[in-house]
Design a protein around this motif. Structure first.
Motif, PDB file in Angstrom:
ATOM      1  N   GLU A 422      -4.297   6.629  -5.911  1.00 30.46           N
ATOM      2  CA  GLU A 422      -4.682   7.516  -4.800  1.00 30.46           C
ATOM      3  C   GLU A 422      -6.067   8.111  -5.028  1.00 30.46           C
ATOM      4  OE1 GLU A 422      -3.439  11.906  -3.054  1.00 30.46           O
ATOM      5  OE2 GLU A 422      -1.993  10.779  -4.258  1.00 30.46           O
ATOM      6  N   LYS A 423      -6.321   8.622  -6.243  1.00 30.08           N
ATOM      7  CA  LYS A 423      -7.628   9.220  -6.523  1.00 30.08           C
ATOM      8  C   LYS A 423      -8.735   8.163  -6.518  1.00 30.08           C
ATOM      9  CE  LYS A 423      -6.051  13.310  -6.823  1.00 30.08           C
ATOM     10  NZ  LYS A 423      -6.348  14.255  -5.716  1.00 30.08           N
ATOM     11  N   CYS A 539       2.196  -3.177 -10.350  1.00 28.90           N
ATOM     12  CA  CYS A 539       1.360  -3.844  -9.341  1.00 28.90           C
ATOM     13  C   CYS A 539       1.802  -3.485  -7.925  1.00 28.90           C
ATOM     14  CB  CYS A 539       1.412  -5.359  -9.537  1.00 28.90           C
ATOM     15  SG  CYS A 539       0.715  -5.921 -11.110  1.00 28.90           S
ATOM     16  N   LEU A 540       3.109  -3.439  -7.705  1.00 26.23           N
ATOM     17  CA  LEU A 540       3.610  -3.101  -6.373  1.00 26.23           C
ATOM     18  C   LEU A 540       3.286  -1.664  -6.001  1.00 26.23           C
ATOM     19  CD1 LEU A 540       7.081  -4.891  -6.572  1.00 26.23           C
ATOM     20  CD2 LEU A 540       5.219  -5.471  -4.994  1.00 26.23           C
ATOM     21  N   GLU A 545       0.294   1.956  -2.439  1.00 29.62           N
ATOM     22  CA  GLU A 545      -0.661   3.056  -2.237  1.00 29.62           C
ATOM     23  C   GLU A 545      -1.873   2.568  -1.451  1.00 29.62           C
ATOM     24  OE1 GLU A 545      -1.593   6.889  -2.236  1.00 29.62           O
ATOM     25  OE2 GLU A 545       0.190   6.094  -3.242  1.00 29.62           O
ATOM     26  N   LEU A 546      -2.307   1.347  -1.717  1.00 30.35           N
ATOM     27  CA  LEU A 546      -3.424   0.779  -0.968  1.00 30.35           C
ATOM     28  C   LEU A 546      -3.083   0.647   0.507  1.00 30.35           C
ATOM     29  CD1 LEU A 546      -6.132  -0.764  -0.652  1.00 30.35           C
ATOM     30  CD2 LEU A 546      -4.888  -2.837  -1.339  1.00 30.35           C
ATOM     31  N   LEU A 547      -1.901   0.096   0.797  1.00 33.24           N
ATOM     32  CA  LEU A 547      -1.496  -0.092   2.187  1.00 33.24           C
ATOM     33  C   LEU A 547      -1.326   1.246   2.907  1.00 33.24           C
ATOM     34  CD1 LEU A 547       1.096  -2.958   1.588  1.00 33.24           C
ATOM     35  CD2 LEU A 547      -1.116  -3.175   2.735  1.00 33.24           C
ATOM     36  N   VAL A 584      10.039  -3.692  -0.850  1.00 26.50           N
ATOM     37  CA  VAL A 584      10.417  -3.412   0.537  1.00 26.50           C
ATOM     38  C   VAL A 584       9.462  -2.398   1.159  1.00 26.50           C
ATOM     39  CG1 VAL A 584      12.212  -2.389   1.991  1.00 26.50           C
ATOM     40  CG2 VAL A 584      12.835  -4.031   0.226  1.00 26.50           C
ATOM     41  N   VAL A 585       9.089  -1.385   0.387  1.00 24.40           N
ATOM     42  CA  VAL A 585       8.116  -0.399   0.878  1.00 24.40           C
ATOM     43  C   VAL A 585       6.795  -1.082   1.219  1.00 24.40           C
ATOM     44  CG1 VAL A 585       6.763   1.635   0.242  1.00 24.40           C
ATOM     45  CG2 VAL A 585       9.191   1.512  -0.364  1.00 24.40           C
TER      46      VAL A 585
END
Length: 970
Positions: A422-423, A539-540, A545-547, A584-585
């Protein structure tokens, strides 16, 4: 007089001086004489005359003390005999006088045991009086009769009963102001911090601040008090917590803020601790904030050895508080936080020192606790990145480099991955660069670069070993022969053997060098894919967080598509539940960016929502709801899948059938109705979290369906409208749980229609028609099988409370007229508690619109009896606002009072006629209360002396007529 029953006043005073006389008999005798006298004025004068002889003696003489005790007993006796009077005014004044008399006595004063018991019994009766003012004075009068050390004290038992059950807020406030603190009463006072009335909650916090030491509270109680108080809907309650409770607790820890944090569980309640610190900072001078800089050194950093959960949280809160001050706090922020590059190096060194525990080490609680503490400190340090000045290019690049390196390191704890990502993304404004950066980190984590070793020929290795062994044996034999030759003094032979040994050693070194060269790595690097659960989860998490940070309009490019095919979709079938859930998220978030992806994977999400573990099913359900809300129910009809086959799927076949389910199938008929029926079955699930999530999702979708049905755009789609019309009726009438879903969607639907822009087709929809539909669908009498549980609150009761709460947010809003009309059309239950709650909410409403006012009057007439109607329909509660009312009242209080009186009487008459019944005698038990003697925590503004005098003159009650009338009658 000779008989004790007719003793005169002088004789009673003479006997009262002696301690051995029974003062109760003296009081009874004097009281008998008083009752028989026709002219009581002479009795009063004579009584006061003899009392003055005792009053002029200052010394604590026994005879004088006996007389004072006798006089007090006589007065109390008169009052106690009157406490059962039929007039509530008499009962009120009796309790008030007893309260005043007991309150004016000295701290160490004593009264007769018999008198104590009589007062006690009388006040215990009066605290159950039907008039709140009487109950208030009785409760206050018993203040000094409490015995906190007695586990069965009747006064404290009565107080606790009142706090739990009394319906009048002023009575509860009165008890709060005088109840003694003990382990028994503390939970009751704590519960009042959640009282429905703002002023009760406010006083409860004041009592806790003034009477309860912080050590008397558990950590959970302290955290709960701060969490509820600082997030209270009332600003005055928040102010009470900030200005009274927190300073009182700080005083107990000698003003040490870090010490106060030690009294809280900051690791598990970081958000509450942050709110607490910011509340403290708002009431602290800037100079004091800079003096308490959380043990910062010359580098403006806390030394690593001194870092703790408390001081690092204080540091973060201080920096965020100063950052929020913008220009005013920028200069001060520079004094408590270093430059970006220095802080990045400090963060890197600390994060590198966080150990990564093995499974065996996690079994050791001490090691696990130590690592959890370090992870919490790491989280706070990462949060501080948001306060850094990253405008300088060098510092920003250093921070980015540290974040990227920490994300790529395998020993970085998994709990920090999401926050680090996130940062990192906040420092990269461009979405395409974000995608590229995160994809490179994921590639490095999942496929780390490793040096490849050239494979060694087994035959060559064996040959080298044999040769090396032969050379070693030859060297040993040659050395032994050399020693024998030297012993035999054969020096020529010894010289030959020495040369031979040198050659053999050279040969041995040559063989060793060949072995070493054959085992050295080749000049190339390879990437080895890692598929362990920890790596996949890491990795997921970065991908999710990217999406989440990507703009919703950012399209899915080749990089994201590659991540989907190589990472996300394969992880859906992973055996590890945490990996599947995060996959799934990712899948659900990614499909929000592409309608084609949503169509391709909707069936897979539906399967997961039915067949996987609870946590994963909830994640899939959230994704489904989001997709339907974003793309509409047309998405289902576009999905090439056989939805009817989903009900027959079994969990054992999930992994092998999931890919096939995405590749083939036919779109079913009435897909919108099918999906809603399928989701409605989740409401009967035994898992509460799944039921709650389903109810929330269905409420959102139900609102969307209602808007779709009324939307003029679908006017020509008769099949759709027919399908939805049938579904609404069948679904809502099926069960009470379905009606709750409709009720949840009521306010979102109305808000959408009321806020629709003029260019939207929804602006043409008749809101009244929509509201009537929703009211009918939630009507309890419409259920096919009415609920047999009589304790359940009906859906319309909940809806009425929600509507009142919505009106209280803005009583001037245009939709208030719609809400008041809706209230009168609801089918409310006869539950008394619900009625009282609704009346309390209605009493707080101050509306301007006259049509809304009539609707509220109609509602009150349905809920309240005639007396309550008169109170709630008073001008101060419901009359339309008049901007000149205050000025007119100040100029002529009498006119204002008459006007209010006429208005109240008229409203009472109208409501009584509408109710169709005469007001009962019980209706006289007014719930009004003046709250006398209940301390206010915040001083009120005093009126001017002129206005106060005028008001007193107009409202003064002349007692002369009543006194003369009593004298004539007697």
């Amino acid at each position: 007089m000779t008989a004790d029953s007719e003793m005169d006043i002088k004789e009673a005073f003479l006997r009262a001086q002696k301690g051995h006389n029974n003062k109760a008999k003296l009081v009874a005798s004097l009281n008998s004489r008083y009752n028989k006298l026709e002219d009581k004025t002479l009795f009063h004068e004579e009584f006061v005359h003899y009392l003055k002889y005792a009053m002029i003696v200052y010394k604590r003489e026994p005879t004088v003390e006996n007389i004072i005790e006798f006089v007090a007993s006589f007065i109390f006796n008169f009052l106690l005999e009157s406490h059962k009077a039929s007039s509530h005014a008499v009962r009120f004044r009796v309790c008030q006088l007893i309260n005043k008399l007991l309150g004016s006595m000295a701290e160490n004063a004593q009264i007769d045991d018999d008198l104590f018991d009589r007062i006690h019994q009388a006040m215990l009766v009066r605290v159950t009086d039907k008039f709140p003012n009487v109950r208030i004075q009785a409760a206050l009068a018993m203040t000094r009769l409490q015995q906190p050390k007695d586990s069965d004290c009747p006064t404290i038992n009565a107080y606790m009963l009142i706090l739990e059950n009394d319906t009048n807020a002023e009575v509860r406030r009165a008890v709060l102001s005088c109840i003694a603190m003990s382990p028994r009463t503390l939970p009751k006072v704590l519960k009042r911090t959640r009282d429905i009335k703002e002023n009760v909650r406010k006083l409860a916090y004041q009592v806790l601040a003034d009477k309860v030491h912080i050590k008397a509270l558990t950590i959970a109680q302290r955290v709960t008090l701060l969490q509820q108080g600082l997030r209270d809907t009332s600003e005055t309650v928040k102010e009470m917590v900030s200005s009274r409770l927190l300073p009182a607790w700080l005083l107990r820890v000698e003003g040490n803020v870090i010490g106060l944090l030690h009294k809280l569980d900051v690791e598990n309640c970081a958000d509450t601790a942050l709110e607490t610190l910011k509340a403290i900072f708002r009431s602290t001078l800037t100079e004091e904030l800079l003096q308490n800089r959380a043990q910062l050194d010359d580098r403006k950093l806390i030394p690593v050895d001194s870092l703790s959960c408390e001081n690092v949280l204080y540091w973060r809160a201080l920096c965020e508080f100063l950052k929020a001050q913008r220009d005013d706090g920028e200069e001060m922020l520079e004094q408590v936080l270093p430059d970006a590059a220095t802080y990045a190096d400090f963060l890197y060194r600390y994060l590198k020192g966080v150990p990564l525990l093995t499974e065996e080490q996690r079994a050791d609680f001490n090691q696990l606790e130590l690592v959890m503490t370090k992870e919490f400190i790491s989280q706070q340090l990462i949060h501080l990145i948001g306060c850094l000045d990253t405008n300088e290019e060098g510092g920003r690049k250093r921070v980015l480099s540290v974040l990227q390196e920490m994300l790529a390191l395998p020993q970085t704890p998994s709990s920090l991955v999401s926050l680090l990502t996130e940062k990192l993304l906040t420092l990269i404004p461009d979405d395409h660069r974000r995608i590229q950066t995160v994809a490179e980190i994921i590639s490095d984590v999942r496929e780390p670069i490793m040096e490849a070793s050239a494979p060694m020929d087994e035959n060559m290795s064996r040959r080298h070993q044999v040769q090396l062994a032969e050379v070693k044996v030859s060297i040993m034999e040659a050395k032994q022969t050399l020693e024998e030759s030297i012993a035999a003094q054969d020096f020529s032979r010894a010289a030959e053997l020495k040369d031979s040994i040198t050659e053999l050693e050279n040969r041995r070194n040559q063989i060793l060098q060949e072995v070493q060269e054959s085992s050295q790595p080749a000049d190339k690097e390879i990437r080895t894919e890692k598929n362990d659960p920890e790596t996949l989860l890491r990795c997921l998490t970065m991908c999710a967080e990217l999406l989440k940070q990507m703009g919703i309009k950012t399209r899915i490019g080749p990089t994201i598509s590659a991540l989907m095919s190589s990472l996300v979709l394969p992880s859906i079938a992973n055996a590890h539940p945490a990996v599947r859930n995060m996959a799934v998220v990712c899948l659900g978030t990614c499909t929000l960016h592409s309608r084609e992806l949503a169509k391709a994977h909707m069936v897979l999400l539906l399967q997961i929502a039915q067949l996987d573990e609870v946590k994963i099913r909830i994640s899939a359900l959230r994704a489904i709801v989001d997709l339907l809300l974003l793309f509409g129910f047309q998405l289902l009809s576009e999905t090439a899948a056989n939805l009817t086959a989903l009900n027959s799927k079994s969990p054992d076949r999930r992994e092998e059938d999931a890919p096939a389910a995405e590749e083939k199938g036919d779109a079913p008929e009435d897909t919108a109705q099918s999906i809603l029926v399928m989701l409605s079955e989740f409401l009967d699930s035994e898992v509460s979290d799944l039921r709650t999530e389903t109810a929330e999702g269905l409420a959102k979708m139900f609102s969307r369906l209602v808007l779709l049905w009324y939307n003029p755009v679908t006017e020509d789609d008769t099949r759709l409208r027919h399908c939805l019309g049938v579904f609404f009726q069948l679904y809502a009438r099926e069960s009470r749980a379905h009606q709750e879903v409709v009720e949840e969607g009521f306010l979102p639907t109305v808000r959408t229609l009321m806020n629709a822009p003029a260019t939207s087709p929804l602006a043409e929809v008749d809101v009244n028609n929509v509201v009537e539909l929703l009211v009918e669908l939630t009507r309890p009498s419409a259920l096919i099988k009415p609920s047999t549980n009589t304790e359940e609150v009906c859906v319309h009761d909940y809806l009425a409370v929600r509507i009142c709460g919505e009106m209280l947010k803005d009583p001037t809003a245009p939709e208030v007229r719609l809400y008041t009309k809706t209230l009168s059309n609801l089918e409310l239950s006869g539950d008394g508690t619900v009625k009282k709650d609704l009346l309390t909410l209605l009493q707080q409403l101050v509306v301007k619109d006259r049509i809304s006012l009539r609707g509220l009057e109609k509602m009150i007439c349905q809920l309240a009896d005639s007396k309550e109607q008169a109170e709630l329909l008073s001008p101060s509660a419901l009359q339309p606002l008049d901007v000149n009312a205050d000025e007119a009242a100040a100029d002529d209080p009498s006119k204002s009072a008459k006007r209010a009186k006429r208005g109240t009487a008229g409203q009472r008459k109208v409501c009584a006629a509408r109710s169709g019944r005469k007001p009962s005698r019980r209706a006289e038990s007014s719930e009004e209360s003046d709250g006398e003697n209940v301390p206010e925590s915040v001083p009120q503004l005093r009126p001017s002396r002129r206005a106060k005098t005028a008001a007193l003159e107009k409202t003064k009650l002349d007692l002369n007529t009543l006194i003369n009338q009593e004298a004539n009658v007697s």
